[in-house]
Design a protein around this motif. Structure first.
Motif, PDB file in Angstrom:
ATOM      1  N   ALA A 438       0.823  -1.210   0.000  1.00 60.12           N
ATOM      2  CA  ALA A 438       0.000   0.000   0.000  1.00 60.12           C
ATOM      3  C   ALA A 438       0.855   1.257   0.000  1.00 60.12           C
ATOM      4  N   GLU A 439       1.974   1.218   0.712  1.00 59.73           N
ATOM      5  CA  GLU A 439       2.831   2.412   0.816  1.00 59.73           C
ATOM      6  C   GLU A 439       3.404   2.806  -0.533  1.00 59.73           C
ATOM      7  N   ASP A 440       3.864   1.806  -1.310  1.00 57.96           N
ATOM      8  CA  ASP A 440       4.434   2.093  -2.631  1.00 57.96           C
ATOM      9  C   ASP A 440       3.383   2.059  -3.735  1.00 57.96           C
ATOM     10  N   ARG A 441       2.126   1.746  -3.343  1.00 62.24           N
ATOM     11  CA  ARG A 441       1.045   1.617  -4.313  1.00 62.24           C
ATOM     12  C   ARG A 441       1.435   0.655  -5.431  1.00 62.24           C
ATOM     13  N   ASN A 442       1.802  -0.532  -5.018  1.00 68.92           N
ATOM     14  CA  ASN A 442       2.296  -1.516  -5.963  1.00 68.92           C
ATOM     15  C   ASN A 442       1.718  -2.891  -5.650  1.00 68.92           C
ATOM     16  N   VAL A 443       1.222  -3.559  -6.673  1.00 62.42           N
ATOM     17  CA  VAL A 443       0.763  -4.941  -6.549  1.00 62.42           C
ATOM     18  C   VAL A 443       1.536  -5.760  -7.577  1.00 62.42           C
ATOM     19  N   ARG A 444       2.312  -6.733  -7.090  1.00 62.41           N
ATOM     20  CA  ARG A 444       3.121  -7.560  -7.982  1.00 62.41           C
ATOM     21  C   ARG A 444       2.388  -8.857  -8.275  1.00 62.41           C
ATOM     22  N   LEU A 445       2.326  -9.206  -9.557  1.00 67.12           N
ATOM     23  CA  LEU A 445       1.588 -10.388 -10.010  1.00 67.12           C
ATOM     24  C   LEU A 445       2.522 -11.388 -10.673  1.00 67.12           C
ATOM     25  N   GLY A 446       2.058 -12.616 -10.759  1.00 69.90           N
ATOM     26  CA  GLY A 446       2.821 -13.658 -11.425  1.00 69.90           C
ATOM     27  C   GLY A 446       1.921 -14.636 -12.145  1.00 69.90           C
ATOM     28  N   VAL A 447       2.457 -15.280 -13.149  1.00 76.88           N
ATOM     29  CA  VAL A 447       1.749 -16.348 -13.868  1.00 76.88           C
ATOM     30  C   VAL A 447       2.398 -17.689 -13.580  1.00 76.88           C
ATOM     31  N   LYS A 448       3.710 -17.730 -13.608  1.00 75.59           N
ATOM     32  CA  LYS A 448       4.401 -18.998 -13.415  1.00 75.59           C
ATOM     33  C   LYS A 448       4.159 -19.568 -12.023  1.00 75.59           C
ATOM     34  N   GLN A 449       3.865 -18.695 -11.058  1.00 73.76           N
ATOM     35  CA  GLN A 449       3.642 -19.155  -9.691  1.00 73.76           C
ATOM     36  C   GLN A 449       2.315 -19.903  -9.546  1.00 73.76           C
ATOM     37  N   LEU A 450       1.478 -19.878 -10.611  1.00 73.07           N
ATOM     38  CA  LEU A 450       0.236 -20.650 -10.586  1.00 73.07           C
ATOM     39  C   LEU A 450       0.519 -22.157 -10.601  1.00 73.07           C
ATOM     40  N   SER A 451       1.668 -22.541 -11.054  1.00 72.61           N
ATOM     41  CA  SER A 451       2.052 -23.960 -11.101  1.00 72.61           C
ATOM     42  C   SER A 451       3.374 -24.128 -10.363  1.00 72.61           C
ATOM     43  N   GLU A 452       3.675 -25.392 -10.033  1.00 75.90           N
ATOM     44  CA  GLU A 452       4.904 -25.673  -9.293  1.00 75.90           C
ATOM     45  C   GLU A 452       6.116 -25.418 -10.171  1.00 75.90           C
ATOM     46  N   ASP A 453       7.165 -24.965  -9.538  1.00 77.65           N
ATOM     47  CA  ASP A 453       8.415 -24.699 -10.233  1.00 77.65           C
ATOM     48  C   ASP A 453       8.968 -26.008 -10.779  1.00 77.65           C
ATOM     49  N   PRO A 454       9.044 -26.175 -12.124  1.00 80.01           N
ATOM     50  CA  PRO A 454       9.545 -27.437 -12.695  1.00 80.01           C
ATOM     51  C   PRO A 454      10.994 -27.706 -12.298  1.00 80.01           C
ATOM     52  N   TRP A 455      11.727 -26.662 -11.979  1.00 76.92           N
ATOM     53  CA  TRP A 455      13.105 -26.878 -11.539  1.00 76.92           C
ATOM     54  C   TRP A 455      13.121 -27.586 -10.181  1.00 76.92           C
ATOM     55  N   ARG A 456      12.182 -27.199  -9.315  1.00 78.73           N
ATOM     56  CA  ARG A 456      12.088 -27.877  -8.017  1.00 78.73           C
ATOM     57  C   ARG A 456      11.631 -29.316  -8.195  1.00 78.73           C
ATOM     58  N   SER A 457      10.656 -29.482  -9.092  1.00 73.57           N
ATOM     59  CA  SER A 457      10.157 -30.839  -9.348  1.00 73.57           C
ATOM     60  C   SER A 457      11.260 -31.717  -9.929  1.00 73.57           C
ATOM     61  N   PHE A 458      12.005 -31.148 -10.838  1.00 74.96           N
ATOM     62  CA  PHE A 458      13.086 -31.915 -11.450  1.00 74.96           C
ATOM     63  C   PHE A 458      14.131 -32.311 -10.397  1.00 74.96           C
ATOM     64  N   ALA A 459      14.437 -31.337  -9.524  1.00 71.88           N
ATOM     65  CA  ALA A 459      15.446 -31.592  -8.497  1.00 71.88           C
ATOM     66  C   ALA A 459      15.006 -32.691  -7.532  1.00 71.88           C
ATOM     67  N   LYS A 460      13.693 -32.806  -7.315  1.00 72.23           N
ATOM     68  CA  LYS A 460      13.191 -33.866  -6.437  1.00 72.23           C
ATOM     69  C   LYS A 460      13.351 -35.241  -7.093  1.00 72.23           C
ATOM     70  N   THR A 461      13.195 -35.272  -8.391  1.00 76.10           N
ATOM     71  CA  THR A 461      13.211 -36.556  -9.116  1.00 76.10           C
ATOM     72  C   THR A 461      14.625 -36.974  -9.512  1.00 76.10           C
ATOM     73  N   TYR A 462      15.413 -36.005  -9.944  1.00 76.39           N
ATOM     74  CA  TYR A 462      16.736 -36.326 -10.475  1.00 76.39           C
ATOM     75  C   TYR A 462      17.810 -35.720  -9.577  1.00 76.39           C
ATOM     76  N   LYS A 463      18.512 -36.596  -8.902  1.00 71.96           N
ATOM     77  CA  LYS A 463      19.589 -36.166  -8.035  1.00 71.96           C
ATOM     78  C   LYS A 463      20.914 -36.169  -8.806  1.00 71.96           C
ATOM     79  N   PHE A 464      21.952 -35.776  -8.119  1.00 73.99           N
ATOM     80  CA  PHE A 464      23.281 -35.784  -8.726  1.00 73.99           C
ATOM     81  C   PHE A 464      23.664 -37.215  -9.110  1.00 73.99           C
ATOM     82  N   GLY A 465      24.043 -37.408 -10.376  1.00 75.13           N
ATOM     83  CA  GLY A 465      24.436 -38.723 -10.863  1.00 75.13           C
ATOM     84  C   GLY A 465      23.303 -39.489 -11.515  1.00 75.13           C
ATOM     85  N   ALA A 466      22.073 -38.914 -11.434  1.00 74.09           N
ATOM     86  CA  ALA A 466      20.938 -39.604 -12.043  1.00 74.09           C
ATOM     87  C   ALA A 466      21.017 -39.529 -13.565  1.00 74.09           C
ATOM     88  N   ILE A 467      20.503 -40.578 -14.191  1.00 75.57           N
ATOM     89  CA  ILE A 467      20.474 -40.622 -15.657  1.00 75.57           C
ATOM     90  C   ILE A 467      19.163 -40.002 -16.121  1.00 75.57           C
TER      91      ILE A 467
END
Length: 575
Positions: A438-467
């Motif tokens: 309210a102080e800066d009169r700013n509302v920040r929006l996102g689209v990608k945040q509507l879904s899970e970060d695929p980088w996080r999902s990938f990191a959960k599935t594929y660890k170091f050394g995974a094929i």
């Protein structure tokens, strides 16, 4: 007796040759101290027709054309300055020139004026490229740049042609040639500053001064007080509402005015007509206070706001910025019209200047005060795109309030260089509120945040050394980009493409084309930096190690079985 007298005359009277010799010697002696080009004094002995005879103390008189004296013909006995052109011609005459003497004297005065920073007089004769030509007299001209011709902007340069004025000399020579540059503006500014300084020194608030109405503006009239201006504001013409300044004063009119404000630092002078009559503002503070909500009548709309009369003789200004908390009001008439009765708040006032500031939006709640309550972080919305910029897009949340979708918050995986390629004005788009401020009169929006970060999902599935298996998306001179599950791109550097040292990196790189299926091992993964490193070399080495391990386990009971045996068996199998 007659005879004696004749003898006496023969003795005392010199011969004609002796007289001629003496005169010639005196004449030559008188010339010894002068040189051709010297400036000397001469005396007018006679004016005959168009010829003026000048005695300069020589054997013969000098002759001047009457034209050299211009509009001031000489008379006998006048002393004039002349230049000695030639001491003696073939006929025994001397040659003199008043014109050249005048030019020499004039040039000397010009040089002294330049040295001592003194003004010179001249006439603006014609308009030339970039300025004006000025006749300084005696055939001498100077250039007056347009920017230095006047203190005010000239509508037409021809207005100055024919003007006789004074000028400062800014330059006399350029490249060893006479090149005179003049400045009229500076001289005018100095004279005006002297008059202005005298005015501020000798004038006090409440004094009556005389001035001439110079020009009109939408907010009043400028009064010429002697080369500098005072402002007669439209609000100071009458205690009541003034629609047209021309109803009270006319251009060129000499009027008496009251001084109501002096600001020497800003060089501002405010004048008034209405202060010759009783001031209804004297009782203002008894009736009104800052923060009071009052009713008023809209009397006039301007580009910058609306004038509102809260009682007869007291009129305030509601600036356009005080119309609405959220609406971007471009024209006051979009919200008001003359004659409207409105509620407004008193924001401030200046009784000596007869001004009161009013606000319209202050009588309404500010929607930004509750923005974080109405749009908390995590709120999902479907709204319309109202504007696309190089950095993203503005999304209208409600009338007058927009949120901003930065292009970096549009996709987890896409690198979008041009927001207009995916975002279009007028389209509805689903977004999520990331932050409300309210102080800066700013509302920040996102689209990608509507879904899970695929980088996080990938990191959960594929660890170091995974094929991981993917498709070649592009080939560069430093490696191969591979798109893996989740539309994520990883990089196989060319040194990670081969394990066989006999094969060069560039040769290995040539084997890959966009669209090929590739298997590789994860060797570097950083979701925060969206970085994925892959290696075919490590995959081959991993497979070799697994193969060796498998052979060893299968044949661990056989005595004397060596790694060499294993490799031979592998070669045989390959054959």
């Amino acid at each position: 007796m007659a005879e004696n007298k004749e003898v006496e005359m023969d003795v005392t009277e010199p011969s004609r040759d002796d007289i001629q010799t003496q005169l010639q010697e005196q004449y030559l002696k008188s010339l010894e101290g002068l040189e051709e080009g010297d400036l000397i004094d001469g005396k007018v002995v006679q004016v005959a027709g168009d010829t003026v005879f000048i005695d300069v103390g020589y054997k013969s008189e000098g002759k001047l054309s009457l034209e050299e004296f211009g509009d001031n013909p000489p008379k006998a006995g006048d002393i004039v300055k002349v230049i000695l052109i030639r001491k003696e011609t073939h006929s025994g005459d001397i040659v003199i020139s008043k014109k050249k003497a005048d030019e020499k004297l004039f040039w000397k005065s010009i040089a002294n004026a330049f040295k001592d920073h003194l003004p010179v007089e001249g006439t603006i004769t014609k308009e030339v490229k970039g300025g004006f030509e000025v006749n300084l007299g005696h055939g001498l001209t100077g250039f007056l740049p347009l920017s230095k011709a006047d203190i005010q902007r000239l509508e037409k340069g021809s207005e100055l042609v024919g003007t006789q004025a004074k000028f400062y000399l800014e330059r006399l020579y350029s490249d060893k040639k006479i090149n005179i540059i003049l400045n009229r503006r500076k001289l005018m500014e100095e004279e005006i500053e002297q008059h202005r300084a005298s005015f501020f020194q000798n004038t006090q608030i409440g004094d009556t001064v005389k001035g001439v109405v110079k020009s009109f503006t939408s907010f009043g009239a400028f009064i010429d007080l002697g080369g500098f201006d005072g402002l007669l504001h439209i609000n100071d013409m009458s205690w009541g509402h003034v629609t047209r300044p021309k109803d009270f004063v006319r251009k060129g009119q000499e009027i008496e005015l009251k001084v109501i404000r002096l600001d020497p630092e800003e060089k501002r002078i405010n004048l008034s007509l209405k202060h010759f009559t009783p001031d209804p503002w004297n009782s203002f503070e008894e009736k009104y206070h800052v923060g009071d909500v009052v009713k008023g009548k809209v009397t006039k709309l301007t580009d910058y706001g609306a004038f509102i009369e809260i009682e007869e003789g007291i009129e305030g200004l509601a600036h356009i910025s005080e119309f609405s908390w959220v609406k971007k009001v471009r024209k006051p008439e979009d919200m008001l019209k003359a004659g409207d009765i409105v509620d407004c708040m008193i924001l401030g006032y200046d009784i000596p200047a007869g001004k009161v500031s009013l606000g319209l939006k202050q009588v309404q709640p500010n929607p930004w005060d509750t923005i974080d309550e109405r749009y908390p972080a995590g709120t999902r919305l479907k709204r319309k795109i109202v504007k696309v910029t190089n950095a993203g897009a503005f999304i209208e949340l409600e009338e007058g309030i927009d949120g901003f979708l930065h292009i970096d918050d549009y996709s987890w995986t896409q690198k979008i260089k041009n927001p207009s390629s995916v975002l279009h004005e007028g389209d509805e788009i689903e977004v999520i509120v990331l932050e409300s401020n309210a102080e800066d009169r700013n509302v920040r929006l996102g689209v990608k945040q509507l879904s899970e970060d695929p980088w996080r999902s990938f990191a959960k599935t594929y660890k170091f050394g995974a094929i991981v298996e993917g498709t070649v998306s592009s080939v560069t001179d430093f490696g191969v980009f591979v798109k893996v599950p989740g539309e994520i791109e990883g990089l196989i550097k060319k040194q990670d493409l081969v394990s066989d040292r006999s094969e060069s990196y560039d040769d290995a790189l040539k084997k890959y084309q966009p669209g090929m299926q590739v298997k590789a091992v994860v060797i570097d993964l950083n979701p925060d930096r969206q970085k994925l490193g892959l290696s075919v070399k490590d995959l081959i080495q991993k497979q070799q190690r697994e193969e060796i391990s498998r052979f060893i386990q299968e044949d661990e009971g056989e005595a004397g079985y060596t790694l060499g045996d294993l490799l031979k068996a592998k070669d045989k199998e390959n054959d």
